[in-house]
Design an enzyme around this catalytic site. Structure first.
Site, mmCIF file in Angstrom:
data_model
loop_
_atom_site.group_PDB
_atom_site.id
_atom_site.type_symbol
_atom_site.label_atom_id
_atom_site.label_comp_id
_atom_site.label_asym_id
_atom_site.label_seq_id
_atom_site.Cartn_x
_atom_site.Cartn_y
_atom_site.Cartn_z
ATOM 1 N N PHE A 95 89.609 32.917 45.378
ATOM 2 C CA PHE A 95 89.640 31.452 45.491
ATOM 3 C C PHE A 95 90.857 30.973 45.959
ATOM 4 O O PHE A 95 91.898 30.950 45.336
ATOM 5 C CB PHE A 95 89.316 30.708 44.015
ATOM 6 C CG PHE A 95 89.008 29.346 44.449
ATOM 7 C CD1 PHE A 95 87.839 28.831 44.784
ATOM 8 C CD2 PHE A 95 90.042 28.403 44.464
ATOM 9 C CE1 PHE A 95 87.422 27.436 45.092
ATOM 10 C CE2 PHE A 95 89.939 26.908 44.596
ATOM 11 C CZ PHE A 95 88.684 26.459 45.091
ATOM 12 N N ASP A 128 99.231 34.262 46.625
ATOM 13 C CA ASP A 128 99.084 33.000 46.149
ATOM 14 C C ASP A 128 99.068 32.825 44.734
ATOM 15 O O ASP A 128 98.277 33.389 44.130
ATOM 16 C CB ASP A 128 97.365 32.562 46.744
ATOM 17 C CG ASP A 128 97.022 31.133 46.211
ATOM 18 O OD1 ASP A 128 97.310 30.639 45.395
ATOM 19 O OD2 ASP A 128 95.752 30.746 46.609
ATOM 20 N N LYS A 174 99.655 23.220 42.422
ATOM 21 C CA LYS A 174 99.344 22.632 41.063
ATOM 22 C C LYS A 174 100.509 22.299 40.076
ATOM 23 O O LYS A 174 100.893 21.034 40.367
ATOM 24 C CB LYS A 174 98.574 23.660 40.465
ATOM 25 C CG LYS A 174 97.209 24.151 41.037
ATOM 26 C CD LYS A 174 96.406 24.819 40.186
ATOM 27 C CE LYS A 174 95.118 25.304 40.870
ATOM 28 N NZ LYS A 174 94.246 24.386 41.068
HETATM 29 C C1 LIG Z 1 94.826 30.421 43.564
HETATM 30 C C2 LIG Z 1 94.457 29.107 44.169
HETATM 31 N N1 LIG Z 1 94.758 28.753 45.472
HETATM 32 C C3 LIG Z 1 94.645 27.749 46.116
HETATM 33 C C4 LIG Z 1 93.982 26.624 45.386
HETATM 34 C C5 LIG Z 1 93.611 25.288 45.886
HETATM 35 O O1 LIG Z 1 94.372 24.270 45.614
HETATM 36 P P1 LIG Z 1 94.047 22.881 45.794
HETATM 37 O O2 LIG Z 1 92.721 22.388 44.878
HETATM 38 O O3 LIG Z 1 95.294 22.050 45.313
HETATM 39 O O4 LIG Z 1 93.855 22.630 47.096
HETATM 40 C C6 LIG Z 1 93.518 26.799 43.914
HETATM 41 C C7 LIG Z 1 92.779 25.866 43.192
HETATM 42 O O5 LIG Z 1 91.930 26.001 42.210
HETATM 43 C C8 LIG Z 1 93.800 28.149 43.312
HETATM 44 O O6 LIG Z 1 93.461 28.433 42.285
#
Ligand SMILES: Cc1ncc(COP(=O)(O)O)c(C=O)c1O
Length: 406
Positions: free
Chosen positions: A147, A232, A261
């Site tokens: 994700f 990530d 976040k």
């Molecule tokens: C690992 C990871 N990458 C990217 C994102 C995307 O972040 P955003 O919702 O701020 O676009 C998330 C969101 O849950 C995430 O958990």
């Protein structure tokens, strides 16, 4: 917390959303009106322990005094300049974030998905300019069940049909391999590979923790293959797992780190790509940007977040409280819990499907005054603010026990 005078009840507010708000979420039926630390309060004044913490955007709890103060101070000075001009907060934010992560250069953005998109662009540009991949041939290897966000390019390499269906055509240039499988990764990497992009722990998939040595293996493999390791850490990073970064558990330094976040302290959206100098240096003026990225308010809050992490207290708390969480969940195995995975203050808990779906368990916990979120099937995810006390954590575990054994 003082209650504002609301003219509408929770039920009325939920009903009012239905015709005017896009139905892209299915929230629990709780309407939060106030929050402080680990606690939120609904319109009627009912209090709930927040065991989700905004999907880890609230690692420091709701309205952490140091973060609110930094935001207030900045609101009184300067909020937005755009990057057409310099602002007096950005240098310190970049310096301290680079120092905290052990990398060199920062590209400030806003949301997590933007950081991922930006990381993909940096990796592709690096592949063409430095590695010498033929134009438009660059590939990025990703993991199944990932994700990384919701943009059209990001859902192009999702394996979740709900996230993808109806949103094609998709962006090419991605290869998907099983997570936690170094042999599959090795087989997918070739001379066109710009980067391997993975979550060091897959959060949305259910807090899936790879085997010890996987991250070290990814680091060695990418170095050998001459491609970038992009981690990530948007959900796993910034104290959640008991270390500053999840990759720190294996003392691995990726080439590119994606953060978001908690970087915004639960106050403003702040994300960043942080990279080695020779990687980030591929970006030249005009090639990438964001109106809001690096704005002074975001930089001030982001700097205050980095300052909280520099002290190490939150990482320590996550590690210590993580033991209570792990031990508490272990006691529930066989008593409603069929299995769980945890690292620091982050857990994916597989509930016996006979007891209920993740959604049903979440609703029952809500009625007990504990807010959590299901992921898939009968799995719920626990990620409280790192400021949670041992007593609060035991109380949440007690509520979970009650719900599972009722
Ligand atoms: C690992 C990871 N990458 C990217 C994102 C995307 O972040 P955003 O919702 O701020 O676009 C998330 C969101 O849950 C995430 O958990």
């Amino acid at each position: 917390m003082t209650a504002p005078a609301h003219t509408r009840s929770s039920a009325e507010l939920i009903e009012a959303e239905e015709p005017v708000l896009a139905h892209n979420y299915h929230p629990l039926p709780v309407v939060v009106a106030r929050a402080e630390g680990t606690w939120v309060e609904d319109v009627e004044g009912r209090r709930y322990l927040d065991m989700l913490a905004g999907y880890s955007a609230l690692n420091f709890g709701h309205r952490h005094p140091a973060l609110v103060e930094a935001a207030h101070r900045q609101l009184d000075q300067l909020t937005l300049t755009s990057r057409a001009f310099h602002n007096d907060r950005l240098a310190e934010f970049a310096e301290r974030l680079a120092e905290l992560t052990g990398l060199d250069m920062v590209l400030p953005m806003n949301t997590g998905a933007e950081a991922v998109e930006s990381g993909i662009k940096v990796a592709r540009k690096w592949a063409y300019d430095v590695k010498g991949v033929p134009t438009d041939q660059a590939t990025i290897v990703v993991a199944a069940d990932n994700f990384h966000g919701r943009t059209t390019t990001i859902v192009s390499f999702s394996t979740d049909e709900t996230a993808r269906a109806g949103f094609g055509p998709f962006t090419p240039g991605f290869r998907i391999v099983p997570y936690n499988d170094l042999a599959a990764l090795e087989a997918a990497v070739d001379e066109t590979t710009a980067a391997v992009l993975i979550e060091p722990i897959q959060g949305e998939a259910g807090v899936m923790i790879p085997d010890d040595g996987y991250l070290t293996g990814v680091r060695e493999l990418t170095r050998r293959a001459g491609c970038l390791f992009v981690a990530d850490e948007i959900q796993s990073g910034l104290g959640r797992t008991g270390r500053t970064l999840a990759v720190d558990h294996e003392d691995v330094v990726p080439d590119v780190l994606l953060l978001g976040k908690a970087l915004g302290g639960g106050i403003v959206p702040v994300s960043a790509v942080v990279a080695r100098r020779e990687v980030m240096s591929v970006l030249r003026p005009g090639e990438h940007g964001s109106t809001f990225g690096g704005n002074p308010l975001a930089a001030a809050v982001g700097t205050a977040v980095v300052e909280l992490l520099e002290g190490g207290e939150f990482q320590r708390r996550a590690a210590e409280s993580g033991v209570i969480l792990r031990d508490g969940l272990a006691e529930l195995v066989g008593r409603g819990v069929v299995g769980f995975r945890s690292r620091g203050l982050w857990a994916g808990v597989d509930v016996d499907p006979a007891i209920g779906t993740g959604r049903e368990i979440s609703e029952r916990l809500m009625r007990e005054g504990v807010l959590v979120k299901d992921t898939h099937g009968s799995t719920i995810r626990l990620a409280p603010p790192l400021t949670i006390t041992a007593e609060e954590l035991r109380s949440a575990l007690g509520s979970l026990e009650k719900v599972l054994t009722a």
